[in-house]
Motif scaffolding. Structure first.
Motif, PDB file in Angstrom:
ATOM      1  N   SER A 137      -1.882  24.725  -6.141  1.00 25.07           N
ATOM      2  CA  SER A 137      -2.659  25.536  -7.081  1.00 25.07           C
ATOM      3  C   SER A 137      -4.064  25.717  -6.530  1.00 25.07           C
ATOM      4  CB  SER A 137      -2.695  24.897  -8.468  1.00 25.07           C
ATOM      5  OG  SER A 137      -3.090  23.545  -8.403  1.00 25.07           O
TER       6      SER A 137
ATOM      7  N   VAL B  18      -4.962  21.746  -5.641  1.00 26.86           N
ATOM      8  CA  VAL B  18      -4.178  20.617  -6.130  1.00 26.86           C
ATOM      9  C   VAL B  18      -2.804  20.706  -5.484  1.00 26.86           C
ATOM     10  CG1 VAL B  18      -3.183  19.426  -8.110  1.00 26.86           C
ATOM     11  CG2 VAL B  18      -5.401  20.569  -8.339  1.00 26.86           C
TER      12      VAL B  18
ATOM     13  N   ASN C 191       0.764  19.703  -5.952  1.00 26.67           N
ATOM     14  CA  ASN C 191       1.695  19.260  -6.995  1.00 26.67           C
ATOM     15  C   ASN C 191       3.079  19.105  -6.380  1.00 26.67           C
ATOM     16  OD1 ASN C 191      -0.118  19.877  -9.540  1.00 26.67           O
ATOM     17  ND2 ASN C 191      -0.239  21.685  -8.232  1.00 26.67           N
TER      18      ASN C 191
ATOM     19  N   SER D 185      -7.864  19.580 -14.106  1.00 27.00           N
ATOM     20  CA  SER D 185      -8.193  18.621 -13.054  1.00 27.00           C
ATOM     21  C   SER D 185      -9.560  18.022 -13.345  1.00 27.00           C
ATOM     22  CB  SER D 185      -8.192  19.328 -11.689  1.00 27.00           C
ATOM     23  OG  SER D 185      -6.905  19.830 -11.381  1.00 27.00           O
TER      24      SER D 185
ATOM     25  N   ARG E 220      -3.861  21.268 -12.416  1.00 26.42           N
ATOM     26  CA  ARG E 220      -2.657  20.557 -12.011  1.00 26.42           C
ATOM     27  C   ARG E 220      -1.447  21.173 -12.709  1.00 26.42           C
ATOM     28  NH1 ARG E 220      -3.458  14.950 -14.207  1.00 26.42           N
ATOM     29  NH2 ARG E 220      -5.105  15.824 -15.506  1.00 26.42           N
TER      30      ARG E 220
ATOM     31  N   GLN F  85       1.541  20.311 -14.932  1.00 26.42           N
ATOM     32  CA  GLN F  85       1.909  19.198 -15.810  1.00 26.42           C
ATOM     33  C   GLN F  85       3.305  18.674 -15.530  1.00 26.42           C
ATOM     34  OE1 GLN F  85       0.818  19.352 -20.070  1.00 26.42           O
ATOM     35  NE2 GLN F  85       2.980  19.024 -20.507  1.00 26.42           N
TER      36      GLN F  85
ATOM     37  N   GLN G  10       0.689  14.642  -8.624  1.00 24.76           N
ATOM     38  CA  GLN G  10      -0.388  15.631  -8.573  1.00 24.76           C
ATOM     39  C   GLN G  10      -1.530  15.029  -7.764  1.00 24.76           C
ATOM     40  OE1 GLN G  10      -1.138  15.418 -12.704  1.00 24.76           O
ATOM     41  NE2 GLN G  10       0.374  16.958 -13.294  1.00 24.76           N
TER      42      GLN G  10
ATOM     43  N   GLU H  11      -5.384  15.999  -6.357  1.00 23.42           N
ATOM     44  CA  GLU H  11      -6.543  16.881  -6.234  1.00 23.42           C
ATOM     45  C   GLU H  11      -7.109  16.716  -4.827  1.00 23.42           C
ATOM     46  OE1 GLU H  11      -9.175  15.886  -9.418  1.00 23.42           O
ATOM     47  OE2 GLU H  11      -7.662  16.263 -10.964  1.00 23.42           O
TER      48      GLU H  11
ATOM     49  N   TYR I   3      -2.450  11.490  -9.378  1.00 17.69           N
ATOM     50  CA  TYR I   3      -1.839  11.224 -10.683  1.00 17.69           C
ATOM     51  C   TYR I   3      -0.335  11.088 -10.479  1.00 17.69           C
ATOM     52  CZ  TYR I   3      -6.266  13.271 -12.219  1.00 17.69           C
ATOM     53  OH  TYR I   3      -7.603  13.556 -12.383  1.00 17.69           O
TER      54      TYR I   3
END
Length: 229
Positions: A20, A64, A66, A114, A121, A123, A128, A130, A161
């Motif tokens: 992203s 990000v 993901n 974020s 991010r 979900q 995830q 950053e 995350y």
């Protein structure tokens, strides 16, 4: 018996990533890719120079990463052959790509704020990360026929995350490989990891022994308020 072979691609299996980024008008772009590998809390990725994600990374230097699991494969497939670039680059037109402005909606994915970068991010993705751009390099710079077509980026991970369902029991800082089922791209097809085939000698080394200065810096800034506006 081995034979000499000339496959068009050498995609023997790498994880799928949804990147992203922020467009120049502050809208969000989301793109699937799988040319990536990690070293500590840094990674290298490769993207077509004409892609919207590449342009966004060069301009904003934020993203990000993901990582979808097998449960998000349908969403990833909905993003295939879409691009945030308008007009669509000629090379992508030949491959059947079309312009889509709102990638999150078309894939049925949810934005999540974020904390250290501006792009959101995803979900639904169990992992995830950053990240910020540390360096960018052209690929095949010594080849006049390929120069300028692909850009490689060195990304520094700022915050990670992880979904609780993929963690080791009682350890919030270690992924359980028996629970984590990443989406793998192998020669343009979707796969995932299977059962463990053998005990690993390398696994005798505690993961904490691979901690890097990047990991320590991220840990030290965990409680700092970071302005990303």
């Amino acid at each position: 018996m081995h034979i000499q072979s000339n496959p068009s691609i050498l995609y023997f299996g790498t994880p799928v990533v949804l990147i992203s980024t922020k467009n120049e008008n502050d809208t969000d772009n989301l793109a699937p890719m799988s040319s990536i590998f990690w070293l500590g809390w840094r990674c290298m990725i490769g993207l077509a120079a004409s892609s919207k994600t590449t342009q966004n990374l060069i301009r904003s230097k934020q993203c990000v990463l993901n990582l979808p699991s097998v449960n998000q494969v349908a969403a990833v497939n909905l993003l295939a052959k879409t691009t945030g670039s308008n007009p669509v680059p000629p090379a992508k037109i030949l491959k059947g790509y079309r312009h889509v402005a709102d990638k999150f909606t078309i894939a049925g994915l949810t934005k999540q704020q974020s904390h250290t970068v501006k792009p959101p991010r995803v979900q639904e993705c169990p992992v995830q990360m950053e990240a910020v751009v540390e360096a960018a390099h052209g690929l095949a710079e010594n080849d006049a026929d390929q120069r300028g077509r692909i850009v490689t980026f060195e990304l520094l991970i700022k915050k990670v995350y992880l979904e609780r369902s993929i963690l080791m029991e009682g350890n919030n800082n270690q992924v359980d490989p028996d629970k984590w089922k990443p989406l793998i791209m192998s020669f343009q097809q979707f796969y995932t990891l299977g059962d463990k085939v053998h005990q690993s000698t390398l696994a005798e080394i505690p993961e904490r022994m691979y901690n890097t200065p990047d990991w320590e810096k991220a840990l030290n800034t965990e409680n700092l308020s970071i302005n990303i506006m």
